[in-house]
Design an enzyme around this catalytic site. Structure first.
Site, short mmCIF file in Angstrom:
data_model
loop_
_atom_site.label_atom_id
_atom_site.label_comp_id
_atom_site.label_asym_id
_atom_site.label_seq_id
_atom_site.Cartn_x
_atom_site.Cartn_y
_atom_site.Cartn_z
N GLU A 79 38.53 53.91 25.57
CA GLU A 79 38.53 55.14 26.36
C GLU A 79 38.06 54.87 27.78
O GLU A 79 38.59 55.44 28.74
CB GLU A 79 37.65 56.20 25.70
CG GLU A 79 37.74 57.56 26.36
CD GLU A 79 39.15 58.15 26.32
OE1 GLU A 79 39.67 58.51 27.40
OE2 GLU A 79 39.72 58.25 25.22
N GLU A 86 43.64 55.62 34.43
CA GLU A 86 44.06 56.95 34.89
C GLU A 86 43.48 57.27 36.27
O GLU A 86 44.19 57.81 37.12
CB GLU A 86 43.66 58.01 33.87
CG GLU A 86 44.50 57.97 32.62
CD GLU A 86 44.24 59.12 31.68
OE1 GLU A 86 43.35 59.95 31.95
OE2 GLU A 86 44.94 59.20 30.66
#
Length: 127
Positions: A79, A86
């Protein structure tokens, strides 16, 4: 090929213990940013805080405990990497690009595979 000259406007790179201390500070800043800006990361940390003690309790050997809790750590790692990808892509602009979309999808797939690993590991050891 000649060596590239360092930019004299930048401070000199730290070495030894000073570098380790600086790197630790950067890492803690990254964790803080992930907690502040990453809803998925916050949720996964909450799940980790619930399941990690359960994994330590349910594991019948040190190896089982490491596998149960270690698989949870892998989700957090994936993550963090996905969030970094991102953030980097989002910095480039808001217009759609097929490669940006692909990179985000691949990062998401990495998190998904890590979650599948958790289900597989916990299922194999506990069922």
């Amino acid at each position: 090929m000649s060596e590239i000259e360092p930019d004299s406007r930048l401070p000199p790179k730290k070495k030894g213990m000073a570098r380790l201390i600086a790197a630790t500070g950067f890492s803690l800043a990254g964790l803080k940013a992930a907690l502040q800006h990453g809803e998925a990361f916050r949720l996964e940390v909450v799940i980790f805080c619930i399941l990690a003690p359960a994994g330590l309790w349910l594991g019948q050997s040190r190896v089982e405990q490491v596998l149960l809790v270690g698989s949870l750590f892998i989700v957090l790692l994936m993550e963090l990497i996905n969030s970094a990808v991102e953030a980097t892509i989002d910095r480039g602009g808001s217009e759609f690009h097929v490669l940006a979309g692909r990179a985000k999808d691949i990062g998401s797939a990495a998190v998904f595979v890590a979650l599948v690993l958790v289900v597989f590991t916990w299922g194999m050891l506990l069922l």
